[in-house]
Structure formats: structure tokens, C-alpha cells
Design a protein around this motif. Structure first.
Motif, PDB file in Angstrom:
ATOM      1  N   CYS A 535      36.506  37.643  42.509  1.00  0.00           N
ATOM      2  CA  CYS A 535      37.697  37.513  41.662  1.00  0.00           C
ATOM      3  C   CYS A 535      38.932  37.732  42.534  1.00  0.00           C
ATOM      4  O   CYS A 535      38.820  38.116  43.691  1.00  0.00           O
ATOM      5  CB  CYS A 535      37.665  38.523  40.510  1.00  0.00           C
ATOM      6  SG  CYS A 535      37.915  40.238  41.029  1.00  0.00           S
ATOM      7  N   ASP A 536      40.115  37.492  41.941  1.00  0.00           N
ATOM      8  CA  ASP A 536      41.366  37.669  42.673  1.00  0.00           C
ATOM      9  C   ASP A 536      42.075  38.977  42.344  1.00  0.00           C
ATOM     10  O   ASP A 536      42.984  39.385  43.069  1.00  0.00           O
ATOM     11  CB  ASP A 536      42.320  36.499  42.382  1.00  0.00           C
ATOM     12  CG  ASP A 536      41.809  35.192  42.966  1.00  0.00           C
ATOM     13  OD1 ASP A 536      41.189  35.235  44.053  1.00  0.00           O
ATOM     14  OD2 ASP A 536      42.003  34.134  42.340  1.00  0.00           O
ATOM     15  N   ASP A 537      41.694  39.624  41.247  1.00  0.00           N
ATOM     16  CA  ASP A 537      42.334  40.879  40.833  1.00  0.00           C
ATOM     17  C   ASP A 537      41.248  41.795  40.289  1.00  0.00           C
ATOM     18  O   ASP A 537      40.815  41.651  39.138  1.00  0.00           O
ATOM     19  CB  ASP A 537      43.407  40.606  39.780  1.00  0.00           C
ATOM     20  CG  ASP A 537      44.209  41.845  39.421  1.00  0.00           C
ATOM     21  OD1 ASP A 537      43.679  42.973  39.551  1.00  0.00           O
ATOM     22  OD2 ASP A 537      45.372  41.694  38.979  1.00  0.00           O
ATOM     23  N   PHE A 592      38.309  45.358  51.056  1.00  0.00           N
ATOM     24  CA  PHE A 592      37.246  44.925  50.152  1.00  0.00           C
ATOM     25  C   PHE A 592      37.184  45.887  48.972  1.00  0.00           C
ATOM     26  O   PHE A 592      36.939  47.084  49.143  1.00  0.00           O
ATOM     27  CB  PHE A 592      35.920  44.930  50.909  1.00  0.00           C
ATOM     28  CG  PHE A 592      34.744  44.338  50.174  1.00  0.00           C
ATOM     29  CD1 PHE A 592      34.704  43.002  49.846  1.00  0.00           C
ATOM     30  CD2 PHE A 592      33.641  45.130  49.851  1.00  0.00           C
ATOM     31  CE1 PHE A 592      33.611  42.454  49.202  1.00  0.00           C
ATOM     32  CE2 PHE A 592      32.542  44.597  49.210  1.00  0.00           C
ATOM     33  CZ  PHE A 592      32.521  43.251  48.879  1.00  0.00           C
ATOM     34  N   PHE A 593      37.439  45.367  47.765  1.00  0.00           N
ATOM     35  CA  PHE A 593      37.292  46.125  46.533  1.00  0.00           C
ATOM     36  C   PHE A 593      36.044  45.603  45.811  1.00  0.00           C
ATOM     37  O   PHE A 593      35.825  44.394  45.730  1.00  0.00           O
ATOM     38  CB  PHE A 593      38.500  45.915  45.605  1.00  0.00           C
ATOM     39  CG  PHE A 593      39.804  46.427  46.151  1.00  0.00           C
ATOM     40  CD1 PHE A 593      40.244  47.709  45.851  1.00  0.00           C
ATOM     41  CD2 PHE A 593      40.612  45.623  46.948  1.00  0.00           C
ATOM     42  CE1 PHE A 593      41.458  48.183  46.331  1.00  0.00           C
ATOM     43  CE2 PHE A 593      41.820  46.081  47.436  1.00  0.00           C
ATOM     44  CZ  PHE A 593      42.253  47.370  47.124  1.00  0.00           C
ATOM     45  N   GLY A 613      42.617  39.525  52.795  1.00  0.00           N
ATOM     46  CA  GLY A 613      42.700  39.124  54.190  1.00  0.00           C
ATOM     47  C   GLY A 613      41.432  38.420  54.627  1.00  0.00           C
ATOM     48  O   GLY A 613      40.831  37.655  53.862  1.00  0.00           O
ATOM     49  N   ARG A 614      40.962  38.707  55.827  1.00  0.00           N
ATOM     50  CA  ARG A 614      39.786  38.034  56.381  1.00  0.00           C
ATOM     51  C   ARG A 614      38.573  38.967  56.449  1.00  0.00           C
ATOM     52  O   ARG A 614      37.695  38.799  57.288  1.00  0.00           O
ATOM     53  CB  ARG A 614      40.116  37.463  57.761  1.00  0.00           C
ATOM     54  CG  ARG A 614      41.162  36.341  57.721  1.00  0.00           C
ATOM     55  CD  ARG A 614      41.422  35.725  59.082  1.00  0.00           C
ATOM     56  NE  ARG A 614      42.016  36.680  60.022  1.00  0.00           N
ATOM     57  CZ  ARG A 614      41.403  37.147  61.107  1.00  0.00           C
ATOM     58  NH1 ARG A 614      40.168  36.761  61.385  1.00  0.00           N
ATOM     59  NH2 ARG A 614      42.009  38.011  61.908  1.00  0.00           N
TER      60      ARG A 614
END
Length: 633
Positions: A535-537, A592-593, A613-614
Motif C-alpha cells: 500500500c502507499d499509506d 519499511f512499514f 525510497g529504495r
């Protein structure tokens, strides 16, 4: 190329080993002395059994501690060697492997060693046999291949040459380029083994942790390239000492062994072809040598769909969970009891069709993932590659006007479908499913795509899994990690494609009491037990998922207290993570979440992740916290 394998590589009696080796389509064997001694067959009968199975006998081994001894011991050794030569004549083995002396009291005199090997070769020549001298990596005096070559050169006998063993050379860190300086007529035999990089005594490393090409980290393709460029005319032969292989059923092990040699040949052929552009000798070699040339590996572009085998009860539980996670029920299959769910690019299929492959899978393993659809450039080429490596095609029941998707049976008995871009563009799902009006599969919880998959393997099949993902799917292994489960250690090796659109973490545990060990046992051969969705959030997604009635895995407060102490994070961010059980990792490339949904229908669970990020890892630093929380659950 002629393909051979040492009988020491696999389990069983000598008779059982020979039958398994022949079924795997090897051309020849190395007979290990202990196997012959324990056999009820005479050497002549073993020779006949090999002939009946279509197997040649390339080598008899090993003969130990022949060189660097005093005169009295040498005379006894020479008498022992002549007895072995007589046995080899009956056996039909043309060559004896002689290992460099490992005894600390040996005489370290190269001239003496050369003269003793010359005398031994002279006796071999009387029977039309040859002697291959090998530098053991733990040899007391001779432990480098160039040193063994100097001794063979001094001995100067046409029936004495070298055996080159990739483990003994590469474990020492020696450069194999020097092999090209050795005359081809002195390269008698080649033995191949891969291995993981381990910091340990080289003898123990060799005796217990060798593996087949493609399962370790050695650059075997470069090694074999130098051997072939030197003009070596003999077979490619595997010699692997591995505790797991020698305990596992030999049928699967010999298939892996043969597949590994084919894969190595493919890599070597590519190296020689690249070298041939500027090297006339390589160009000539490329023209005359026959190396395995299968269809190219597929270009994979992530996961197209994931299929679950369920019954009515587990299907109901999973369907409710998917709806809570924000998935839309898009529709039902036109001819089967199969349902399609989607969110963003993630498609999940629940299959409870009676009498189907999925029903059989469910009967054996319970609710589990039975098939994986991979997006690729050319699905048929992908299947043809698998078949070239002796994997079976899969063809399920297809109704009128429904889509035929090229597929293989994977080594864990699941099915891998290869969905080409052309099928996607034709809307293959719309051909097979009746899509309900108004259902679009929107990202109601913010989930976009599959981030990665986790696959549990039994101990005896882990290396098989590595080989399958590397050889057939073209994934590259990442460095292995050891993760702490409350009940034992878990080894994890991530396999990824070039653009990171497909990530599969392969997990194994020696303990059946770990979650990984229990899962592998329950699934009878292993299987995918964990899907990570991107996901994005992460916090918006956690809010929506929790509102959907999905229970999140609780994380101890101690974790967040430690996180705040270790990392320079805003207190408000840490508190938000605490609120939802979100875990966190970071490195120089990004952050990383991730949070976890409680396990259901057995040991299966979902993870939701957000990459910043990467960052290319999997949050391994948090694995112990996650596994402990799941164990408590």
C-alpha cells in the motif's frame, strides 16, 4: 556433454542408487568405494547392472594417503592399489581417484610424491587403467590444484593426470583461470559441487554442506568455462556430500542433480558464447561442444493471481476476511465453483470445485494456496523451459470458450500458471468469470499489488525449492538469513527477479515446532503461507482494515520502547505505529512499514507493507517479534 554423478551424493543401497540415477537420465556414475563394499552384488554384477540401466562407470573412488609415505608403507599401499586395480577391471571402471595425503606425519617432498605416483600409474597402465590425482582442500602438503599439477608434471606418466574438484579449488579461493595453462591430456576428470559461503573448517564444510550447482554461491559457470577452454574432454560429474541429500528419498535428489547440471551447462554455454566474440579459441569451442540450450527464462512481471483451495467452511471464512481487507467480490466462474476477488492489481481466487485439482489439493493439505499465476512476456516459452528441465506440464479442465493458460506442476505439487501480456490484453478473466455489474476491484483499503510471498519448505526440499525458483523462474537468490522463532531457528532465502516485481522468501526450519516447520509439515511438501500486500499509506490502510473487522496482530509495548531508543523517530510516529501494531525497519536505501493480520484457516496470514525510497528488504529485524506474537496467538 556426458553427465555423471557419484553414488555418494544420494541415499539408498548401491542398487537403488543406480536405478534412481538411470531414471534421472544421467549417462554415467562414479562408484564410491563404501557403496561397493556394502553391496550384495559382485563387481562383475554391478558392471552388468549398470550396463542394463544404460549407465557407464567413469571412476572408482577414493584411494587415500598413497603419497608422501616411507618405503615400507608405500610397498603396502602399492599392493593395496593393485588389488583395487584388479577390482576395477572386473567393475569396468577405467580410472581411480587418488586423493592427496592428509596425514600430519607424511613426508613433504614433491620429488618423492612424484616418484610414488609414477610407480602407481605404471601398475595401472599394466591393466589399461588411469590414475587421477586430486588436491584435497585440507591436504597436509598438497591442497592447491596448481601444486598437484606440478607433482603430476614431475611424475611424467601418460596414465597419471589430474582430477579437478570445484569445491577443493573454490573453497580455497584459488583462481580457476590457471586451469587453462594445464595441457588437456592431463585433465583426466572433473568433479562439481556448489556450496553456501560458510565460515568454518573446510573439511566439515565439504563433508556436510556441499550442494548441487545453482543451490549455493560458487561461480561454477566461470570454473567450468576455464576447464572446457583448457580442452578437457571428459564428463561433467557431480560429487556432493550433504547430510540432507543422503537422508532424503533419492528420486527427487537425483532429479535435482540432473537439473542442476543442465542449468550449469546453460550458464557455461552463455559464457563461452560471450567470450567467442573476441576469442577465436572460444569461438571454435562453441562450434564443436554440445551444451544444453533450453528456452530462455521467462521475463516475469509480478503476480497475476493467487488461487486458494478451500471447502465451503474455509471458503466462507476467507471470503469474509477478504471483504474486510477491502477486496471486491468481482464474480463467479462460468463453469466451476470458483470465485474471484480483487483489490488494485491483486487478484485472489477461491476454488471449491468438486473433483478438481484444487479439491484434491484441499483433501491432502487443507485450505491452502494451490496455484500461482505469474505475469510474463511469453507463457508458452516459460512452460517449454520447465519441460526442458523435466518438469511436467499441467492441463486442467477447461470449458467452452474459456482461456487456456500455459502451466507447470511445481516441485511442491502446486500449479504455476504463466499469464502472458497477450492474455492480459484479451481480458482472460472476463472470458472465464461472470463479472458482477459495478464491481471494479477498487483499492478500498489502499492495497495496490502483491509485494512478496513466503513459501515454507520441509528441510529435505528446501534446496529443491531454491533450484526450481532459480532455474525455471529465473529468480536470483539473495543472502540467506537466520530468523529466531520462539521454538527454533528459521532459515530464509529471498528469491527475486531483476526489477523486484516478484519476490518470494523461501523459509525452512529443522524444528517442526516452529511456525515454519509446522506449516511445512501440514502442507505435506510445503507451500505459500504468507502473502504481503503493498500500500502507499500504512496508517490509512490499517485504519480501513481494522474498520472492516479484521483483527491485527498485537505487538508488545517493549518493541516500541526499544524502537524509540534505537532510532531517531518522531515520538508521534512511534505512537501511531504502537496504535496499529505497525513494525518498522530502515537502512541507507529507505524505510519499511508493515503490520500483520492474525492467522486464519490454519497458519496462513496476510501482511500489509509500505516501502519508502529504495528499501528492498523484508523487515527481517522484526521477524522474531512477529513470530513470537504469532506463537502467543
Amino acid at each position: 556433454m556426458r553427465r555423471s554423478i557419484a553414488t555418494v551424493c544420494i541415499s539408498g543401497t548401491l542398487e537403488e542408487k543406480l536405478e534412481s540415477i538411470a531414471r534421472a537420465r544421467f549417462d554415467a556414475v562414479e562408484i564410491f568405494e563404501n557403496d561397493l563394499i556394502a553391496s550384495r552384488l559382485s563387481p562383475r554384477e554391478i558392471r552388468q547392472r549398470c550396463a542394463d540401466l544404460g549407465l557407464g562407470i567413469d571412476l572408482y573412488q577414493p584411494f587415500r594417503d598413497m603419497d608422501g609415505v616411507d618405503e615400507a608403507r608405500f610397498r603396502r599401499n602399492l599392493d593395496r592399489a593393485q588389488r583395487k586395480f584388479d577390482l576395477m577391471v572386473e567393475l569396468g571402471a577405467p580410472m581411480l581417484l587418488v586423493c592427496s595425503n592428509v596425514q600430519p606425519d607424511m613426508i613433504c617432498d614433491d620429488e618423492l610424491l612424484a616418484s610414488q605416483l609414477h610407480a602407481m600409474a605404471e601398475k595401472a597402465a599394466e591393466r589399461g587403467l588411469r590414475v587421477a590425482y586430486e588436491a584435497l582442500a585440507w591436504g597436509h602438503h598438497v591442497n592447491r590444484y596448481l601444486h598437484s599439477w606440478e607433482i603430476v608434471k614431475k611424475a611424467d606418466h601418460p596414465h597419471l593426470g589430474l582430477c579437478l574438484d570445484s569445491f577443493h579449488i573454490l573453497s580455497r579461493g584459488d583462481d580457476p583461470a590457471g586451469i587453462e595453462t594445464i595441457p588437456a591430456d592431463k585433465l583426466f576428470f572433473l568433479q562439481l559441487a556448489d556450496a553456501p559461503m560458510l565460515a568454518m573448517d573446510v573439511l566439515q564444510w565439504s563433508r556436510h554442506f556441499r550442494c548441487f550447482p545453482g543451490q549455493g554461491t560458487f561461480d561454477l559457470a566461470r570454473f567450468v568455462e576455464h576447464v572446457l577452454m583448457a580442452g578437457y574432454p571428459g564428463p561433467l560429474s557431480l560429487e556432493v556430500f550433504n547430510d540432507v541429500f543422503r537422508a532424503a528419498p533419492n528420486r527427487r535428489t537425483t532429479l535435482d542433480a540432473h537439473e542442476s547440471l543442465l542449468f550449469l551447462e546453460e550458464q557455461v554455454r552463455q559464457r563461452i558464447a560471450a567470450r567467442a566474440v573476441a576469442d577465436p579459441a572460444a569461438a571454435q569451442l562453441a562450434e564443436r561442444i554440445e551444451l544444453f540450450n533450453p528456452p530462455a527464462p521467462p521475463t516475469l512481471k509480478g503476480v497475476s493471481f493467487i488461487e486458494f483451495a478451500v471447502d465451503a467452511a474455509s471458503g466462507h471464512v476467507l471470503a469474509r476476511a477478504l471483504e474486510g481487507l477491502g477486496f471486491d467480490r468481482l464474480g463467479a466462474h462460468r463453469s466451476k465453483d470458483v470465485t474471484l476477488y480483487q483489490q488494485g492489481e491483486v487478484r485472489l481466487i477461491l476454488n471449491q470445485e468438486p473433483g478438481s485439482f484444487a479439491a484434491d489439493f484441499f483433501q491432502r493439505r487443507g485450505p491452502s494456496i494451490c496455484a500461482l499465476g505469474l505475469a510474463t512476456d511469453d507463457g508458452q516459452r516459460a512452460v517449454n523451459r520447465g519441460v526442458a528441465f523435466q518438469l511436467p506440464r499441467y492441463a486442467g479442465r477447461v470449458g467452452p470458450n474459456e482461456t487456456i493458460i500455459p502451466a507447470l506442476r511445481a516441485v511442491d505439487d502446486s500449479v504455476i500458471y504463466f499469464v502472458s501480456q497477450a492474455l492480459e490484453e484479451r481480458g482472460f478473466l472476463e472470458s472465464d468469470f461472470v463479472i458482477e455489474a459495478g464491481r471494479q476491484g477498487h483499492s478500498r483499503a489502499g492495497i495496490r499489488q502483491v509485494d512478496h510471498l513466503a513459501h515454507a519448505y520441509p528441510l529435505e526440499q528446501f534446496d529443491t525449492g531454491v533450484l526450481f525458483n532459480r532455474v525455471v523462474l529465473g529468480l536470483a537468490p539473495q543472502p540467506s538469513l537466520e530468523l529466531a522463532d520462539p521454538h527454533g531457528l528459521v532459515r530464509s532465502c529471498a528469491m527475486v527477479n531483476d526489477d523486484q516485481s516478484l519476490r518470494i522468501a523461501l523459509n525452512v526450519s529443522q524444528s517442526r515446532t516452529t511456525a515454519t516447520g509446522r506449516t511445512a509439515e501440514t502442507l505435506q511438501g510445503g507451500g505459500i503461507h504468507h502473502i504481503a500486500l503493498a500500500c502507499d499509506d500504512i496508517f490509512a490502510c490499517a485504519t480501513r482494515v481494522r474498520a472492516g473487522g479484521i483483527a491485527l496482530l498485537p505487538v508488545p509495548d517493549n518493541y516500541y520502547d526499544d524502537l524509540a531508543a534505537r532510532l531517531d523517530l518522531e515520538p508521534g510516529l512511534v505512537e501511531r505505529m504502537r496504535q496499529f501494531g505497525v513494525l518498522y525497519d530502515e537502512n541507507a536505501d529507505g524505510a519499511f512499514f508493515h503490520f500483520y493480520v492474525r492467522s486464519f484457516v490454519g497458519s496462513f496470514f496476510f501482511e500489509i507493507v509500505q516501502r519508502v525510497g529504495r528499501y528492498a528488504g523484508f523487515g527481517a529485524a522484526n521477524a522474531a517479534v512477529r513470530m513470537t506474537a504469532q506463537s502467543a496467538q
